[in-house]
Design a protein around this motif. Structure first.
Motif, mmCIF file in Angstrom:
data_model
loop_
_atom_site.group_PDB
_atom_site.id
_atom_site.type_symbol
_atom_site.label_atom_id
_atom_site.label_comp_id
_atom_site.label_asym_id
_atom_site.label_seq_id
_atom_site.Cartn_x
_atom_site.Cartn_y
_atom_site.Cartn_z
ATOM 1 N N ALA A 116 -34.221 42.594 0.457
ATOM 2 C CA ALA A 116 -35.498 42.795 -0.106
ATOM 3 C C ALA A 116 -36.425 43.713 0.701
ATOM 4 O O ALA A 116 -37.555 44.285 0.007
ATOM 5 C CB ALA A 116 -36.144 41.389 -0.247
ATOM 6 N N LEU A 117 -35.908 44.201 1.728
ATOM 7 C CA LEU A 117 -36.720 45.249 2.680
ATOM 8 C C LEU A 117 -36.869 46.524 2.092
ATOM 9 O O LEU A 117 -36.116 47.442 2.845
ATOM 10 C CB LEU A 117 -36.444 44.984 4.242
ATOM 11 N N THR A 118 -37.271 46.985 0.828
ATOM 12 C CA THR A 118 -37.134 48.092 0.275
ATOM 13 C C THR A 118 -38.433 48.965 1.019
ATOM 14 O O THR A 118 -39.262 48.577 2.029
ATOM 15 C CB THR A 118 -37.561 48.227 -1.138
ATOM 16 N N PRO A 119 -38.450 50.488 1.051
ATOM 17 C CA PRO A 119 -39.349 51.455 1.770
ATOM 18 C C PRO A 119 -40.974 50.719 1.510
ATOM 19 O O PRO A 119 -41.838 50.662 2.491
ATOM 20 C CB PRO A 119 -39.305 52.493 1.052
ATOM 21 N N GLY A 178 -37.812 38.110 5.885
ATOM 22 C CA GLY A 178 -37.807 39.549 5.745
ATOM 23 C C GLY A 178 -36.614 39.938 6.418
ATOM 24 O O GLY A 178 -36.093 41.173 6.083
ATOM 25 N N LEU A 179 -36.470 39.565 7.695
ATOM 26 C CA LEU A 179 -35.450 40.126 8.652
ATOM 27 C C LEU A 179 -34.206 38.935 8.966
ATOM 28 O O LEU A 179 -33.750 38.869 9.878
ATOM 29 C CB LEU A 179 -36.127 40.394 9.927
ATOM 30 N N TRP A 180 -33.719 38.389 7.672
ATOM 31 C CA TRP A 180 -32.744 37.526 7.779
ATOM 32 C C TRP A 180 -31.346 37.700 8.488
ATOM 33 O O TRP A 180 -30.991 36.874 9.058
ATOM 34 C CB TRP A 180 -32.441 36.894 6.397
ATOM 35 N N PRO A 181 -30.917 39.017 8.718
ATOM 36 C CA PRO A 181 -29.900 39.324 9.224
ATOM 37 C C PRO A 181 -30.160 38.921 10.848
ATOM 38 O O PRO A 181 -28.990 38.722 11.507
ATOM 39 C CB PRO A 181 -29.760 40.890 9.037
ATOM 40 N N LEU A 182 -31.225 38.967 11.160
ATOM 41 C CA LEU A 182 -31.489 38.656 12.778
ATOM 42 C C LEU A 182 -31.660 37.028 13.062
ATOM 43 O O LEU A 182 -31.851 36.835 14.110
ATOM 44 C CB LEU A 182 -32.703 39.335 13.143
ATOM 45 N N ASP A 183 -31.934 36.403 11.820
ATOM 46 C CA ASP A 183 -32.359 35.182 12.024
ATOM 47 C C ASP A 183 -31.125 34.350 11.938
ATOM 48 O O ASP A 183 -30.441 33.955 10.862
ATOM 49 C CB ASP A 183 -33.072 34.686 10.657
ATOM 50 N N PHE A 184 -30.691 33.627 13.155
ATOM 51 C CA PHE A 184 -29.319 32.926 13.277
ATOM 52 C C PHE A 184 -29.431 31.409 12.582
ATOM 53 O O PHE A 184 -28.609 30.698 12.815
ATOM 54 C CB PHE A 184 -28.953 33.142 14.544
ATOM 55 N N SER A 185 -30.681 31.067 12.355
ATOM 56 C CA SER A 185 -31.006 29.815 12.130
ATOM 57 C C SER A 185 -30.765 29.724 10.622
ATOM 58 O O SER A 185 -30.436 28.727 9.899
ATOM 59 C CB SER A 185 -32.349 29.144 12.341
ATOM 60 N N ARG A 186 -30.542 30.867 9.857
ATOM 61 C CA ARG A 186 -30.593 30.921 8.516
ATOM 62 C C ARG A 186 -31.200 30.138 7.616
ATOM 63 O O ARG A 186 -31.097 29.480 6.555
ATOM 64 C CB ARG A 186 -28.837 30.417 8.130
ATOM 65 N N ALA A 187 -32.433 30.327 8.121
ATOM 66 C CA ALA A 187 -33.499 29.516 7.344
ATOM 67 C C ALA A 187 -34.013 29.679 5.874
ATOM 68 O O ALA A 187 -34.602 28.919 5.142
ATOM 69 C CB ALA A 187 -34.761 29.724 8.053
ATOM 70 N N SER A 188 -33.636 31.095 5.342
ATOM 71 C CA SER A 188 -33.892 31.500 4.176
ATOM 72 C C SER A 188 -32.911 31.624 3.164
ATOM 73 O O SER A 188 -32.655 31.836 2.037
ATOM 74 C CB SER A 188 -34.404 32.963 4.226
ATOM 75 N N LEU A 189 -31.706 30.757 3.641
ATOM 76 C CA LEU A 189 -30.434 30.619 2.920
ATOM 77 C C LEU A 189 -30.671 29.515 1.705
ATOM 78 O O LEU A 189 -31.451 28.470 1.803
ATOM 79 C CB LEU A 189 -29.181 29.747 3.767
ATOM 80 N N VAL A 190 -30.098 29.847 0.555
ATOM 81 C CA VAL A 190 -30.156 29.252 -0.538
ATOM 82 C C VAL A 190 -28.834 28.900 -1.036
ATOM 83 O O VAL A 190 -28.003 29.902 -1.362
ATOM 84 C CB VAL A 190 -30.969 29.611 -1.756
ATOM 85 N N HIS A 191 -28.396 27.399 -1.351
ATOM 86 C CA HIS A 191 -27.079 27.239 -1.709
ATOM 87 C C HIS A 191 -27.171 27.475 -3.258
ATOM 88 O O HIS A 191 -27.377 26.251 -4.067
ATOM 89 C CB HIS A 191 -26.232 26.071 -1.400
ATOM 90 N N SER A 192 -27.257 28.430 -3.859
ATOM 91 C CA SER A 192 -27.584 28.468 -5.347
ATOM 92 C C SER A 192 -26.686 27.728 -6.380
ATOM 93 O O SER A 192 -27.255 27.626 -7.495
ATOM 94 C CB SER A 192 -27.586 30.046 -5.661
#
Length: 266
Positions: A116-119, A178-192
């Motif tokens: 989601a981190l567009t310019p 916004g910086l989920w690739p660096l978040d090893f806790s995976r807090a923004s994960l959704v099991h859709s």
């Protein structure tokens, strides 16, 4: 706002907001027979030390608090969950835990796995990113940034009052989002795949925080999602000139699901 006799709705606000940010939507839903539960996320109610209280809150803290609040209310029917912006991400996570009747996502933030981190989004958050140790610090958009990135689409004479209603947001939560690739806790994960309810999504052509192209990627995660796109609106759909029309359309979409459920339990 506690449980009443109407059909239950859980409203989840976004970054920098409080429960008061939903006032316009509540004023539309309540006369239509909805019982609105409108929690403020942890450390979001305005106070002198609010920035210090909020700065290290995690998305997990937010989600756990909402889930506890819903459980305490012990709704008679599966609630409808409506989330805006970051609240749209939390709504998706909540829907994997409580099995709502339906889920409505208004200009939603997207989960881990969708870039989601567009310019434009990067530019909105640049002052925070340049602040040093940004993941540990609270942040709030400056007024000019809020006008450009959050309130575009809202009449200019209302911008100052809207801005004064905002609070600081957690640096940690923003990092997880916004910086989920660096978040090893995976807090923004959704099991859709665990979201079994109908989904209604609103995207906007002039949204600079959750751009329409990113929101369309989210739609692909939900097989039976309905997308409503507004070409000329910005991010702040919870209180702009088209909020009433949008909510009326959403109520029309919701009614058959409510009626079917109520018949099944009568």
């Amino acid at each position: 706002m506690g449980a009443g006799m109407g059909y239950p709705v859980v409203l989840v606000h976004g970054m920098w907001c409080t429960s008061a940010s939903w006032k316009r939507v509540v004023d539309i839903l309540s006369p239509r027979g909805y019982d609105c539960y409108v929690p403020s996320l942890p450390a979001h109610d305005d106070s002198t030390d609010q920035p210090l209280q909020v700065r290290r809150q995690s998305l997990r803290d937010y989600l756990d608090a909402i889930e506890r609040g819903v459980a305490e209310r012990d709704f008679a029917h599966p609630p409808i969950v409506i989330g805006h912006s970051m609240g749209g991400l939390l709504a998706q996570q909540l829907a994997t835990r409580i099995k709502p009747l339906a889920m409505v996502l208004l200009t939603p933030a997207t989960p881990r796995g969708i870039n989601a981190l567009t310019p434009t989004v990067f530019a909105a958050f640049l002052p925070w990113l340049l602040g040093g140790a940004f993941w540990r610090n609270p942040h709030k958009l400056g007024f000019a940034h809020a006008q450009r990135y959050a309130f575009n689409g809202v009449p200019v004479d209302r911008h100052r009052a809207l801005y004064e209603s905002l609070v600081h947001e957690s640096g940690r939560a923003a990092f997880e989002l916004g910086l989920w690739p660096l978040d090893f806790s995976r807090a923004s994960l959704v099991h859709s795949a665990k979201v079994e309810c109908p989904v209604y999504i609103v995207s906007c052509g002039k949204d600079r925080l959750t751009p329409a192209g990113v929101v369309r990627k989210l739609m692909k995660r939900y097989r039976h999602a309905t997308l409503r796109h507004y070409a000329e609106r910005g991010h702040w759909v919870i209180d702009d000139d088209e909020t009433e029309e949008m909510m009326h359309a959403i109520c029309g979409w919701l009614r058959p699901y409510e009626q079917r459920h109520l018949r099944s339990v009568s």
